[in-house]
Design a protein around this motif. Structure first.
Motif, PDB file in Angstrom:
ATOM      1  N   GLN A  84     -18.472  10.683   6.247  1.00 25.07           N
ATOM      2  CA  GLN A  84     -17.520  10.783   5.141  1.00 25.07           C
ATOM      3  C   GLN A  84     -17.360   9.421   4.473  1.00 25.07           C
ATOM      4  OE1 GLN A  84     -16.395  12.144   2.734  1.00 25.07           O
ATOM      5  NE2 GLN A  84     -14.644  13.401   3.262  1.00 25.07           N
ATOM      6  N   ARG A  85     -17.446   9.372   3.155  1.00 23.25           N
ATOM      7  CA  ARG A  85     -17.262   8.108   2.413  1.00 23.25           C
ATOM      8  C   ARG A  85     -15.778   7.941   2.103  1.00 23.25           C
ATOM      9  NH1 ARG A  85     -18.403   6.613  -3.599  1.00 23.25           N
ATOM     10  NH2 ARG A  85     -17.972   4.389  -3.496  1.00 23.25           N
ATOM     11  N   LEU A  86     -15.133   7.070   2.856  1.00 26.89           N
ATOM     12  CA  LEU A  86     -13.714   6.792   2.676  1.00 26.89           C
ATOM     13  C   LEU A  86     -13.537   5.407   2.070  1.00 26.89           C
ATOM     14  CD1 LEU A  86     -12.341   8.066   6.101  1.00 26.89           C
ATOM     15  CD2 LEU A  86     -12.212   9.224   3.902  1.00 26.89           C
ATOM     16  N   LEU A  87     -12.565   5.289   1.175  1.00 27.46           N
ATOM     17  CA  LEU A  87     -12.267   4.007   0.546  1.00 27.46           C
ATOM     18  C   LEU A  87     -10.887   3.538   0.994  1.00 27.46           C
ATOM     19  CD1 LEU A  87     -13.451   4.863  -3.076  1.00 27.46           C
ATOM     20  CD2 LEU A  87     -14.721   3.660  -1.284  1.00 27.46           C
ATOM     21  N   PRO A  88     -10.766   2.270   1.400  1.00 27.55           N
ATOM     22  CA  PRO A  88      -9.469   1.758   1.853  1.00 27.55           C
ATOM     23  C   PRO A  88      -8.619   1.260   0.680  1.00 27.55           C
ATOM     24  CG  PRO A  88     -11.135   0.084   2.154  1.00 27.55           C
ATOM     25  CD  PRO A  88     -11.838   1.291   1.598  1.00 27.55           C
ATOM     26  N   PHE A  89      -7.377   1.700   0.657  1.00 23.67           N
ATOM     27  CA  PHE A  89      -6.414   1.241  -0.341  1.00 23.67           C
ATOM     28  C   PHE A  89      -5.145   0.814   0.379  1.00 23.67           C
ATOM     29  CE2 PHE A  89      -9.134   4.182  -2.721  1.00 23.67           C
ATOM     30  CZ  PHE A  89      -9.501   3.378  -3.782  1.00 23.67           C
ATOM     31  N   THR A  90      -4.190   0.304  -0.393  1.00 23.54           N
ATOM     32  CA  THR A  90      -2.902  -0.124   0.158  1.00 23.54           C
ATOM     33  C   THR A  90      -1.820   0.815  -0.358  1.00 23.54           C
ATOM     34  OG1 THR A  90      -3.705  -2.400   0.038  1.00 23.54           O
ATOM     35  CG2 THR A  90      -1.343  -2.084   0.428  1.00 23.54           C
ATOM     36  N   ASP A  91      -1.084   1.448   0.570  1.00 16.00           N
ATOM     37  CA  ASP A  91      -0.005   2.327   0.117  1.00 16.00           C
ATOM     38  C   ASP A  91       1.188   1.486  -0.316  1.00 16.00           C
ATOM     39  OD1 ASP A  91       1.540   1.665   2.392  1.00 16.00           O
ATOM     40  OD2 ASP A  91       0.945   3.462   3.477  1.00 16.00           O
ATOM     41  N   LEU A  92       2.211   2.124  -0.836  1.00 17.68           N
ATOM     42  CA  LEU A  92       3.347   1.390  -1.388  1.00 17.68           C
ATOM     43  C   LEU A  92       4.178   0.696  -0.328  1.00 17.68           C
ATOM     44  CD1 LEU A  92       4.396   3.770  -4.285  1.00 17.68           C
ATOM     45  CD2 LEU A  92       2.766   1.876  -4.268  1.00 17.68           C
ATOM     46  N   GLY A  93       4.011   1.084   0.931  1.00 18.74           N
ATOM     47  CA  GLY A  93       4.697   0.417   2.035  1.00 18.74           C
ATOM     48  C   GLY A  93       3.902  -0.754   2.600  1.00 18.74           C
ATOM     49  N   GLY A  94       2.736  -1.023   2.018  1.00 22.45           N
ATOM     50  CA  GLY A  94       1.899  -2.124   2.480  1.00 22.45           C
ATOM     51  C   GLY A  94       0.915  -1.734   3.570  1.00 22.45           C
ATOM     52  N   GLY A  95       0.859  -0.457   3.923  1.00 24.42           N
ATOM     53  CA  GLY A  95      -0.063   0.014   4.959  1.00 24.42           C
ATOM     54  C   GLY A  95      -1.405   0.431   4.388  1.00 24.42           C
ATOM     55  N   ARG A  96      -2.342   0.624   5.273  1.00 21.46           N
ATOM     56  CA  ARG A  96      -3.691   1.047   4.895  1.00 21.46           C
ATOM     57  C   ARG A  96      -3.703   2.557   4.694  1.00 21.46           C
ATOM     58  NH1 ARG A  96      -6.974  -1.712   2.890  1.00 21.46           N
ATOM     59  NH2 ARG A  96      -7.313  -3.162   4.558  1.00 21.46           N
ATOM     60  N   ILE A  97      -4.371   2.999   3.640  1.00 26.94           N
ATOM     61  CA  ILE A  97      -4.583   4.414   3.369  1.00 26.94           C
ATOM     62  C   ILE A  97      -6.058   4.581   3.020  1.00 26.94           C
ATOM     63  CG2 ILE A  97      -3.869   4.119   0.962  1.00 26.94           C
ATOM     64  CD1 ILE A  97      -2.798   6.963   1.019  1.00 26.94           C
ATOM     65  N   TRP A  98      -6.677   5.612   3.533  1.00 25.65           N
ATOM     66  CA  TRP A  98      -8.094   5.857   3.298  1.00 25.65           C
ATOM     67  C   TRP A  98      -8.234   7.138   2.491  1.00 25.65           C
ATOM     68  CZ3 TRP A  98     -11.868   2.516   5.125  1.00 25.65           C
ATOM     69  CH2 TRP A  98     -11.437   1.532   6.022  1.00 25.65           C
ATOM     70  N   LEU A  99      -8.987   7.081   1.386  1.00 26.78           N
ATOM     71  CA  LEU A  99      -9.184   8.235   0.517  1.00 26.78           C
ATOM     72  C   LEU A  99     -10.666   8.579   0.421  1.00 26.78           C
ATOM     73  CD1 LEU A  99      -6.797   7.234  -2.423  1.00 26.78           C
ATOM     74  CD2 LEU A  99      -6.262   8.578  -0.374  1.00 26.78           C
ATOM     75  N   ALA A 100     -10.965   9.876   0.439  1.00 28.58           N
ATOM     76  CA  ALA A 100     -12.349  10.336   0.327  1.00 28.58           C
ATOM     77  C   ALA A 100     -12.812  10.191  -1.123  1.00 28.58           C
ATOM     78  CB  ALA A 100     -12.459  11.782   0.777  1.00 28.58           C
ATOM     79  N   ALA A 101     -13.852   9.422  -1.330  1.00 32.45           N
ATOM     80  CA  ALA A 101     -14.342   9.137  -2.677  1.00 32.45           C
ATOM     81  C   ALA A 101     -14.724  10.411  -3.430  1.00 32.45           C
ATOM     82  CB  ALA A 101     -15.534   8.185  -2.606  1.00 32.45           C
TER      83      ALA A 101
END
Length: 148
Positions: A84-101
């Motif tokens: 699965q191709r996941l992209l790391p982003f930063t959520d509004l709380g400063g945590g890591r969130i991974w989204l499927a491209a």
């Protein structure tokens, strides 16, 4: 290079790529909670891996959300290893969130309805609650990550 080698090379490359695809698991095992039986999830159907209410949440293309006690980054690494191709982003709380491209439909500037600090809103297929995810990254940063 002889004609025979010219024909054999593309076939060998194709067979190697096909073998690599077959080696990826169709499902990975997730531990939902202490003492609960494991569940099996198809990596290709995962939309988002994030943190909510003290647990890791996994949104799927079936609009089903699975919770687990496993760390967000550990789950994301296992899903990526499974293809699965996941992209790391930063959520509004400063945590890591991974989204499927491949589940991202639209990227736009965050609106007033998003919390302060949101740079971009990412519309996705398969989120259990809502249709978009607000992240700290700007639209340009999101688009650059998608282009990789």
């Amino acid at each position: 290079m002889t004609r025979r080698l010219q024909l054999a090379l593309p076939i060998a490359l194709w067979l190697g790529a096909a073998a690599a695809q077959e080696a990826r698991p169709a499902f990975i095992t997730i531990l939902p909670a202490e003492g609960s039986a494991p569940v099996h999830i198809a990596p290709a159907q995962v939309v988002r891996v994030a943190r909510a209410e003290g647990q890791t949440i996994i949104d799927t293309a079936a609009w089903v959300q699975q919770r687990t006690v496993e760390p967000v980054d550990a789950v994301a690494r296992r899903l990526e290893a499974a293809g699965q191709r996941l992209l790391p982003f930063t959520d509004l709380g400063g945590g890591r969130i991974w989204l499927a491209a491949d589940r991202i439909v639209l990227v736009r500037e965050a609106h007033d309805r998003h919390a302060a600090g949101a740079g971009a809103a990412i519309v996705m297929v398969g989120l259990r609650f809502g249709t978009d995810v607000a992240v700290r990254e700007s639209v340009a940063e999101v688009m650059a990550m998608l282009g990789r």
